[in-house]
Structure formats: C-alpha cells, structure tokens
Design a protein around this motif. Sequence first.
Motif, PDB file in Angstrom:
ATOM      1  N   THR A   1      40.619  38.022  36.811  1.00 59.38           N
ATOM      2  CA  THR A   1      39.517  37.320  37.479  1.00 59.38           C
ATOM      3  C   THR A   1      39.066  36.129  36.631  1.00 59.38           C
ATOM      4  O   THR A   1      38.729  35.082  37.169  1.00 59.38           O
ATOM      5  CB  THR A   1      38.294  38.240  37.734  1.00 59.38           C
ATOM      6  N   GLU A   2      39.078  36.301  35.304  1.00 59.33           N
ATOM      7  CA  GLU A   2      38.684  35.184  34.433  1.00 59.33           C
ATOM      8  C   GLU A   2      39.634  34.008  34.606  1.00 59.33           C
ATOM      9  O   GLU A   2      39.200  32.856  34.658  1.00 59.33           O
ATOM     10  CB  GLU A   2      38.659  35.633  32.966  1.00 59.33           C
TER      11      GLU A   2
ATOM     12  N   LYS B   1      39.115  32.259  37.956  1.00 54.25           N
ATOM     13  CA  LYS B   1      37.926  31.394  37.911  1.00 54.25           C
ATOM     14  C   LYS B   1      38.196  30.122  37.117  1.00 54.25           C
ATOM     15  O   LYS B   1      37.736  29.040  37.504  1.00 54.25           O
ATOM     16  CB  LYS B   1      36.742  32.165  37.319  1.00 54.25           C
ATOM     17  N   LYS B   2      38.962  30.245  36.033  1.00 55.66           N
ATOM     18  CA  LYS B   2      39.309  29.048  35.261  1.00 55.66           C
ATOM     19  C   LYS B   2      40.113  28.061  36.113  1.00 55.66           C
ATOM     20  O   LYS B   2      39.856  26.858  36.090  1.00 55.66           O
ATOM     21  CB  LYS B   2      40.142  29.438  34.026  1.00 55.66           C
TER      22      LYS B   2
ATOM     23  N   SER C   1      44.657  37.319  27.280  1.00 53.66           N
ATOM     24  CA  SER C   1      43.955  38.549  26.906  1.00 53.66           C
ATOM     25  C   SER C   1      44.707  39.326  25.838  1.00 53.66           C
ATOM     26  O   SER C   1      44.192  40.298  25.302  1.00 53.66           O
ATOM     27  CB  SER C   1      43.751  39.425  28.144  1.00 53.66           C
TER      28      SER C   1
END
Lengths: 204, 204
Positions: free
Chosen positions: A88-89, A92-93, A43
């Motif tokens: 969270t991304e 999930k990855k 990010s």
Amino acid sequence: MNSIITISRQYGSGGRFIARKLAEKLGIPYYDNEIITMAAKESGYSEAIFEKAEQISTHSFLYSLSMFGSAEGLYGLPLADKVYLAQTEVIKKCANEGPCVIVGRCSDYVLNEYPNVLNFFIYSDEEHKVKRATQYYGLDPKKAAEELRKKDKKRANYYNYYTNQRWGDAENYHLSLNSDAVGIEAAVDIIALFVKSHDELNNK
Amino acid sequence: MNSIITISRQYGSGGRFIARKLAEKLGIPYYDNEIITMAAKESGYSEAIFEKAEQISTHSFLYSLSMFGSAEGLYGLPLADKVYLAQTEVIKKCANEGPCVIVGRCSDYVLNEYPNVLNFFIYSDEEHKVKRATQYYGLDPKKAAEELRKKDKKRANYYNYYTNQRWGDAENYHLSLNSDAVGIEAAVDIIALFVKSHDELNNK
C-alpha cells in the motif's frame, strides 16, 4: 489528464493488456507486478517471501490488525499482512508522483481517499478466458477452466479480506466492462473516453 | 445496429434518462413503464393490480413456480409472479420486433438466451441521487436518502427473486458505469461507443 487509474481484472480477461495499452495511449506510467518488486526492495523482504505471502488468513484484515497490530506495533502481524501494508505504501508513492495506471493489489481501495482516482474492472466470458490462458499463459487446455476459477477465487478472497468489499461489485468501480463484448482495442478506447469525459466534467 | 439493449439502474442515477437519450441517438424504440402498461393490457389485469404486485414473496421465484406452478398450471401462482410472467412475454415481444432499449423489469435476465442482447447497469453516488430525486421526483430532501435506499433495496430484492442473480454484480452486465463520474451526455456517448464496437466486432 489528471487521473490515477486503477484496473482490477479477472485472470485471462485481457485486463492487464488493456491496462498497458491504456497507459501507452494516455502517455502515463504503468505499474503491475513491478509494485510487488518495488515494495519488496523497499521493505527489505525477499521477493520469494512476497509470493508465499499471498496465502491470507480466513479472518478479515481488520481482525488481524486488531489482534496482532496493537500489542507489538505491526511486528506481530501475519507475514501476508505486512507485505500488504508495504504494498500500500508503494501504491501511494506511485499515485503521489502523478497520473498513472496501477493494476490489481486492491489499489482501488488503497487509494480510496485520493480525489482523482478512477477505478475500472475488466472481466470476460469463461470460454475466452480459457482461450487466452491457454494461448498466453501456457495453461493445459483440459485444466484451464478449473485453474481460472481457482485464480479468480484467490483474487476475490484477497480483495474481500483486505477491503471488506466484494470483488466484482459494480459500485466499487467507476466503470466495469466485459472485454469479450467489444475486444481489447475498443475496450481501451472506451476507457480512454471515460477518463477524458471525467476530466472535462471536473475541469468545467 | 443490431442489438437489443437493456438498462438496469439505481433510483436517481439518471439511468432512465440515459436510456431514453441512447435510444434517440441510435434511432431505436425505447420501453420502460410502457412495458407494464402493455403487459397489463394484453393480460387483462388492471394497472393498479400491477403496481400492488411489486410486493414479492420472501422465497425465490423458482420455489414459487415449483409450489404453485405445477398443480393448477400457473393459476395457483402468487399475483406478483403472474404479472412477472406477463411482463416477460411483453419484453420478448419487444425484442422480437428488433433493436430497442428496454429499462428495468429484469429484462437482461428475461432475454438471456437472445444472442444479440447488450446489458448495462447505471449507478451513482448517494449525494447525486439525492439531488436528482429531490429535483426531479419531488422527494423531501430530509427523507430522500432513506427513501432512495428503500427503492434500491426493493429493486434489488425484485431482481434477486426473479433471476437468482445479484443486482449490481458487474458480471451480469456487459458494461456498468457510475453516471456521476462523467455526466449524462458522456454516459450516453460511452454506451453508444460500446454498442458500436460490439457491432463492428461481431460483423467482422
């Protein structure tokens, strides 16, 4: 074995150690603070900002989203919430790549729409948590009990803020256990038996 | 095996069945509503009164004790509280006789000063609870979900009233599990492994 495994744990409960041993036993990847690092890299925030960002507001995440999320996309969100969304991304990855063990970061909640997730909660008696925190994390024995309570209070607040659930409610998890009652090795075996039984039941 | 085992369970979770199978597997006595019957016989109340007595007051048990317990011994206590006290005596008698499995009746809390007690909590997804309640307890499928919630609400109120703890808080128990995730047979095996591991750890 087809399951994504999440482990929530009290500070000093041995939960992170159990998680790592479980991943070894099952031969699958293990993620904990690595998630933060990965999220930070992806990010573009610095890791130092991620550490500061653990200070969450007193409202709920949903309130925060409704107040700041709509007007300017997500840019108006408090820093902590942006970091949460970045995490969270990453979680999930990790889950999308296949079976793994993920520690903390509300991963049980983040993955609650995944069909093959098993959530565990590890806790422990204060006496043993103090012993572990003193021995492994170098806490001052005199201040350890208070320090532990603060750490767990922070984890609970973080979890409750982002999930609108209650940290430590048995029903949030598929299995919760007191690691002191059986010891670390047996806790790993018990969770592994649970995972195996779950797989067998679902592949009948 | 030296443990007294208590099982708390949601209505329709299969917890009582798991408890009975566990007692069989470990070769130890099993107590559930029998406790009520035994308590009724020993205290001289009729069983019908015991059933009515599940209606507890909105205050806490400690309040009730402080208001009514001191002035006239325990005779001024509401009926429900007298029955609770009679039950606690029976639960302790069962535990004093040696290893056994006790279902419900706040037995985890009643025995919290016994050193060799292991407490378990069994819960389940609503979909499966409805299925079990319809199949085994003859509940109307249309009303089953609402009925289940009422039953569990009643159990939670009863537990919270007498223990000042929260029913379903993971930390009240040594292990909690979702019986749907693994099935009844595996749940019995997992709890048995937990009990065995606990015994080995404490007899080292």
